[in-house]
Design an enzyme around this catalytic site. Structure first.
Site, short mmCIF file in Angstrom:
data_model
loop_
_atom_site.label_atom_id
_atom_site.label_comp_id
_atom_site.label_asym_id
_atom_site.label_seq_id
_atom_site.Cartn_x
_atom_site.Cartn_y
_atom_site.Cartn_z
N CYS A 1 15.58 -75.13 35.86
CA CYS A 1 15.41 -73.83 36.56
C CYS A 1 14.31 -73.77 37.49
O CYS A 1 14.80 -74.15 38.86
CB CYS A 1 14.93 -72.73 35.43
N ASP B 1 26.69 -69.12 35.50
CA ASP B 1 25.27 -68.86 35.91
C ASP B 1 25.21 -67.70 36.76
O ASP B 1 25.26 -67.65 37.69
CB ASP B 1 24.48 -70.08 36.51
N HIS C 1 23.43 -70.32 32.61
CA HIS C 1 22.17 -70.87 33.17
C HIS C 1 21.35 -71.52 31.78
O HIS C 1 21.65 -71.04 30.89
CB HIS C 1 21.36 -69.58 33.79
#
Length: 277
Positions: free
Chosen positions: A156, A213, A245
């Site tokens: 991330c 995502d 995600h």
């Protein structure tokens, strides 16, 4: 008027022993890696203006270990990131995850995502690059790391940093970026983003992204993939069509076991193929 100098700081607080408060409740699918055959725990990394905490894991015996920098999500160096370090240590790596937000605040104690984002938004890329440089130096000097076998992986927020640090440090042999943001506004704290450094990238990066995502639009992933075609060094982007995600984050509802396990196998192969083993 006398010149003001920034007061040096020392890392006196410990890394959280569990998960960040903001990610409760924790999924029953969480992976926990034991300490058999490895040494793992908190260490202190000397940086330009003080000392920051980090989590380090390596095999119990040996020396000249290949080094993997592990760069955190927005939730800090909590139990999940620490476990990733232990997983890498089981593979023979010296894995180190420095706390990148230490100066700005302890995000592991915050419950509100909005408050966490406020802390993260104050972290300059230049500070991150410098702290990672210091972590590499510590790994080689104090932790039996091999200076010729350096890799990086991040998740991330750390996925974005993986791209940027690979462009920053020519000693990096390879990187694996998990669903890191690729585009963004140029600011004083974040002057460049992965798409901005893509053409000049000299380090092979494997990007792992989810087709569902909602935070990283597929068109930005395809934009990055297209730009990488002009690089002298081969990088690759893999898109898992049905993955959201944070599909590798086994402690969260977003975890997708099939895609996470495939990505982990690809990570291992990528580091081996590119001299980080």
């Amino acid at each position: 008027m006398p010149k003001l100098t920034r007061r040096k700081f020392i890392a006196i607080s410990s890394l959280t022993a569990g998960f960040a408060i903001a990610v409760q409740p924790i999924s029953a699918k969480t992976i926990t890696t034991d300490l058999k055959g490895i040494i793992a725990g908190e260490v202190k990394i000397p940086v330009k203006d003080g000392i920051i905490p980090a989590y380090r894991a390596r095999p119990t015996f040996g020396k000249d270990f290949p080094v993997i920098l592990v760069v955190q999500e927005i939730f800090g160096v909590h139990a999940y990131i620490q476990d990733v370090c232990r997983r890498l240590a089981k593979l023979g790596y010296l894995a180190i995850a420095p706390e990148m937000f230490y100066r700005q605040g302890d995000v592991s104690k915050l419950t509100d995502i909005a408050e966490i984002r406020k802390v993260v938004s104050k972290v300059p890329d230049a500070q991150v690059m410098s702290d990672l440089d210091a972590t590499v130096a510590w790994a080689m000097k104090s932790a039996k790391g091999d200076p010729n076998k350096l890799g990086i992986t991040g998740f991330c927020w750390g996925g974005r940093i993986t791209w940027l640090y690979a462009a920053h440090n020519p000693k990096v042999k390879a990187g694996v970026a998990w669903y890191g943001r690729l585009v963004g506004e140029s600011t004083a704290l974040t002057p460049k983003h992965p798409v901005d450094i893509s053409k000049s990238l000299q380090v092979p990066i494997l990007g792992l992204y989810g087709g569902k995502d909602t935070g990283i639009p597929l068109d930005t992933v395809e934009q990055m993939r297209d730009r990488l075609k002009g690089c002298s060094t081969k990088s690759e982007i893999v898109i898992y069509p049905d993955a959201p995600h944070a599909f590798h984050a086994d402690y969260r509802p977003s975890y997708r076991q099939t895609e996470a396990e495939d990505g982990w196998k690809r990570l291992q192969a990528w580091f081996q193929e590119n001299g980080v083993a």
